[in-house]
Scaffold this active site. Structure first.
Site, PDB file in Angstrom:
ATOM      1  CG  HIS A 192      21.549  17.036   6.759  1.00 44.13           C
ATOM      2  ND1 HIS A 192      21.751  17.448   5.680  1.00 44.13           N
ATOM      3  CD2 HIS A 192      22.267  15.893   6.761  1.00 44.13           C
ATOM      4  CE1 HIS A 192      23.051  16.800   5.011  1.00 44.13           C
ATOM      5  NE2 HIS A 192      23.047  15.737   5.845  1.00 44.13           N
TER       6      HIS A 192
HETATM    7  C1  BDR Z   1      18.508  13.652   6.259  1.00 44.71           C
HETATM    8  O1  BDR Z   1      18.431  12.101   6.056  1.00 44.71           O
HETATM    9  C2  BDR Z   1      18.750  11.661   7.222  1.00 44.71           C
HETATM   10  O2  BDR Z   1      19.831  10.529   7.122  1.00 44.71           O
HETATM   11  C3  BDR Z   1      19.185  12.698   8.304  1.00 44.71           C
HETATM   12  O3  BDR Z   1      18.736  12.542   9.704  1.00 44.71           O
HETATM   13  C4  BDR Z   1      18.354  14.034   7.646  1.00 44.71           C
HETATM   14  O4  BDR Z   1      17.207  14.245   8.166  1.00 44.71           O
HETATM   15  C5  BDR Z   1      19.590  14.057   5.383  1.00 44.71           C
HETATM   16  O5  BDR Z   1      19.398  13.656   3.875  1.00 44.71           O
END
Ligand code: BDR
Ligand code: CA
Length: 299
Positions: free
Chosen positions: A235
């Site tokens: 992500h």
């Molecule tokens: C996002 O949420 C967090 O848990 C991760 O670091 C990322 O930024 C993904 O949904």
């Protein structure tokens, strides 16, 4: 590219930060921390420890917001581990810089109008508060790269919502509605750039960045004793990549609104017909993106 990275480390944040620290194209002015994956004291400690581990303590860390614009934050310790990370980085003597994250973002953006890129890898609370503090800020960023949103698929915390947007949907509306130029990297892209359990190429290497990334990945998969975790989505790393290699993504301009109430809270609705200030990522060259990110972890 001068940048500020707003972050809530966080397993994938750590990979994104290693990449950014290794990139010859980024001049990191500061890390600003926000509560999200973990409580603020944990995300701030993880940011400080990471910089120490990477030998980059010259980069200041400014601590930011511990409450969203409305209500309370929900954390994701079960996803990222105790203290927000599956790996316990060595302790550091380094302390957060004097002054808060919001002041730093506002002052820096206004001092260098058009020159500063902001990466937002957690809930958008710090960014929204900076935009709300001074109306000139919205025209001062070069661009804001945001990790968030369910894209055209399902969410990861509810069927409708992605974690960062869901955790502070009011802040997301402030940022998307401000007119500041945003590139939004959603789950539709990040799920296409994911790593399988035991993927050898990501678990080898001898640079500090590679070794830590391998530990983060291995321990993240191990945290899931039931074996449900089959893939690690990149992500936050893809969000850094989007700025460094825009040729690897496709975007469409849109006007966005975020649901703030009810079971669909955190869901983003995109209006592509009228265009808008948010470039929503709609495609990624997965193989090239993964190769690029793997290379940057090496340094
Ligand atoms: C996002 O949420 C967090 O848990 C991760 O670091 C990322 O930024 C993904 O949904
Ligand atoms: Ca994050």
């Amino acid at each position: 590219m001068k940048c500020i990275i707003d972050t809530d480390p966080g397993a994938d944040d750590v990979l994104a930060l290693i990449m950014a620290l290794n990139s010859p194209d980024l001049e990191i002015l500061a890390l600003t921390t926000v509560e999200g994956n973990a409580r603020l004291e944990h995300t701030t400690a993880n940011a400080l420890r990471l910089l120490d581990y990477m030998g980059r303590t010259e980069i200041p860390v400014y601590s930011g917001e511990s409450t969203p614009l409305e209500g309370e934050f929900h954390h994701a310790y079960e996803v990222h581990g105790d203290e927000g990370l599956t790996v316990r980085l060595p302790d550091t003597e380094t302390k957060p810089a004097q002054g808060g994250a919001i002041d730093f973002i506002v002052d820096t953006a206004l001092a260098m109008p058009g020159e500063v890129t902001l990466f937002a890898l957690g809930p958008l609370t710090n960014v929204a508060r900076a935009l709300m503090r001074d109306e000139r800020v919205k025209d001062a960023f070069e661009r804001v790269y945001v990790m968030g949103g369910q894209g055209d698929g399902s969410g990861n915390v509810t069927p409708y919502a992605e974690f960062n947007i869901w955790d502070d949907p009011y802040a997301a509306n402030v940022v998307f509605g401000s007119g500041t130029p945003v590139t939004l990297v959603g789950l539709n892209i990040t799920r296409q750039t994911s790593i399988a359990r035991n993927e050898e190429a990501w678990l080898t290497g001898d640079t500090p960045g590679e070794m830590l990334a391998a530990q983060v990945l291995e321990s993240w998969f191990e945290l899931d004793e039931a074996g449900h975790r089959s893939r690690f989505s990149m992500h936050d790393p893809v969000t850094i990549m989007a700025a460094l290699r825009p040729d690897l993504i496709q975007t469409r301009a849109a006007t966005l609104t975020v649901e703030t109430d009810g079971e669909r809270v955190g869901e983003i609705a995109a209006d592509y017909e009228s265009g808008g200030s948010v470039d929503v990522t709609v495609g990624v060259k997965s193989a090239e993106a993964l190769a690029f990110m793997r290379g940057l972890l090496r340094g």
